[in-house]
Design an enzyme around this catalytic site. Structure first.
Site, short mmCIF file in Angstrom:
data_model
loop_
_atom_site.label_atom_id
_atom_site.label_comp_id
_atom_site.label_asym_id
_atom_site.label_seq_id
_atom_site.Cartn_x
_atom_site.Cartn_y
_atom_site.Cartn_z
N ASP A 1 29.06 52.97 41.39
CA ASP A 1 30.61 53.09 40.92
C ASP A 1 31.60 53.98 39.85
O ASP A 1 30.70 53.28 38.96
CB ASP A 1 30.63 51.75 40.77
CG ASP A 1 32.17 50.34 40.79
OD1 ASP A 1 32.64 50.80 40.02
OD2 ASP A 1 31.78 49.56 41.04
N HIS B 1 32.90 51.62 44.55
CA HIS B 1 33.47 50.09 43.82
C HIS B 1 33.93 49.37 44.79
O HIS B 1 33.45 48.08 44.56
CB HIS B 1 34.54 50.54 42.98
CG HIS B 1 35.16 49.51 42.04
ND1 HIS B 1 34.45 48.70 41.32
CD2 HIS B 1 36.38 49.55 42.17
CE1 HIS B 1 35.33 47.75 40.80
NE2 HIS B 1 36.66 47.68 41.12
N SER C 1 35.37 42.81 41.77
CA SER C 1 37.09 43.61 40.58
C SER C 1 37.08 42.34 39.28
O SER C 1 36.66 42.04 38.69
CB SER C 1 37.47 45.00 40.61
OG SER C 1 37.82 45.91 40.12
#
Length: 273
Positions: free
Chosen positions: A224, A253, A95
Site C-alpha cells: 500500500d 491500496h 481508507s
C-alpha cells in the site's frame, strides 16, 4: 435516487439494495459509493441487504462546504442508519471510510453494529508527530492539498498509479479503472476534498480502536503506497480488543477493486463466522 436530508440540511445520496443481513459500506477519499461496485454485487448475489452512501460533499451528495471532519462523517452515517432503522449491521470501510467506521462504531452505533471491517484504512493516525514518529510527514499532505487546490483534474488521474499499484513493474494497468476513479473524484466538491485531507490524515483513532469490543477485521495490502501498512493496520490490530488482521503481499491500496475476488472471499468468511 434515494436521498436523506440530514439535521443540518445536507443531502446525502445513498443506495439501499437487496434483502437479508445488513452490510453498510463507507468509501474512501475522494470517491463515492460507486467504488464498492465489486463488493455490492457480490453480496447482493448472496442474499444480503447492502447499503452504501456518498459522504457529504462527495459523489451525488450535496456539496456542503462545512463540517468535513471524521466526527461529522460518523454522525452522518448514524443519521442514515437510524433513518433506515438498521440493526445488527456489519460496517465496512475503505481508507478514510475505515476511520469513519471505527469512530461510528465507538461513539454512534448505540448497539446497532454487529461487526466492523477496516480495509486499507487510515487508523490509528497517519501524520507524523512526536507521538507518531514513523508516520507520514506533514509535507506529504501539504502536497496533496496543493495539488487538490491547483491541479485537481490531473492530480486525480496521476494518483491512480500508486493507488492501484499501476506504477509497479508488470502491473496490469486498466484505463477504465483509472477513468472510473477520476470520474468519482471529479463528481465531488473541491472544498470537501480539500478539508477532507486534514480529516483523514490528522484524526487520531487510538481511543476508538481501544474502546471497540465487537469483532473487527483489518485487511491491508503490504504494498500500500497510500496508507503504509506498518503505521496503520499493524498498529490498529494491536489496539483492538477483538481484532483479526489479514495482510496481502503485493496488494495495493485500491485492492477492493484490483483484488476483489480475494477481498470478497475474506469478507464473506468473516461476516458469516
Amino acid at each position: 435516487m434515494s436521498t436523506l436530508t440530514l439535521k443540518d440540511g445536507t443531502e446525502i445520496f445513498y443506495k439501499d439494495q437487496g434483502a437479508g443481513p445488513v452490510l453498510m459500506f463507507h468509501h474512501g477519499w475522494p470517491l463515492s459509493s460507486d467504488d464498492w461496485d465489486a463488493q455490492v454485487i457480490f453480496f447482493l448475489q448472496r442474499g444480503y441487504r447492502v447499503i452504501s452512501h456518498d459522504r457529504r460533499g462527495h459523489g451525488r451528495s450535496s456539496q456542503n462546504i462545512y463540517n468535513h471532519t471524521i466526527e461529522q462523517y460518523a454522525s452522518d452515517a448514524a443519521e442514515l442508519v437510524e433513518f433506515l432503522d438498521l440493526k445488527d449491521v456489519v460496517h465496512i470501510g475503505h481508507s478514510t471510510g475505515g476511520g469513519e467506521v471505527i469512530r461510528y462504531v465507538h461513539k454512534y452505533a448505540n448497539g446497532r453494529a454487529k461487526k466492523a471491517v477496516l480495509i486499507s484504512a487510515v487508523p490509528p493516525v497517519m501524520v507524523k508527530s512526536e507521538n507518531n514518529p514513523d508516520g507520514v510527514p506533514m509535507e506529504v499532505f501539504d502536497g496533496i492539498r496543493e495539488q487538490t487546490l491547483n491541479n485537481r483534474n490531473q492530480f486525480y488521474f496521476d494518483l491512480t498509479f500508486p493507488f492501484y499499484g499501476y506504477n509497479r513493474e508488470g502491473a496490469n494497468v486498466k484505463d477504465g479503472v483509472q477513468r472510473n476513479w477520476w470520474r468519482q473524484g471529479m463528481m465531488g466538491g473541491i472544498v470537501a476534498h480539500y478539508d477532507g485531507i486534514k480529516a483523514f490524515s490528522e484524526t487520531d483513532f487510538t481511543e476508538d480502536l481501544k474502546a471497540v469490543d465487537i469483532p473487527v477485521l483489518v485487511l491491508h495490502g503490504e504494498d500500500d503506497q497510500i496508507v503504509p501498512i506498518e503505521n496503520s493496520a499493524i498498529k490498529s490490530a494491536k489496539l483492538l480488543k477483538n481484532g483479526k488482521l489479514i495482510t496481502y503481499p503485493g496488494f495495493p491500496h485500491g485492492m477492493p477493486t484490483t483484488e476483489h475476488e480475494t477481498i470478497n472471499k475474506d469478507l464473506l468468511e468473516f461476516i458469516e463466522a
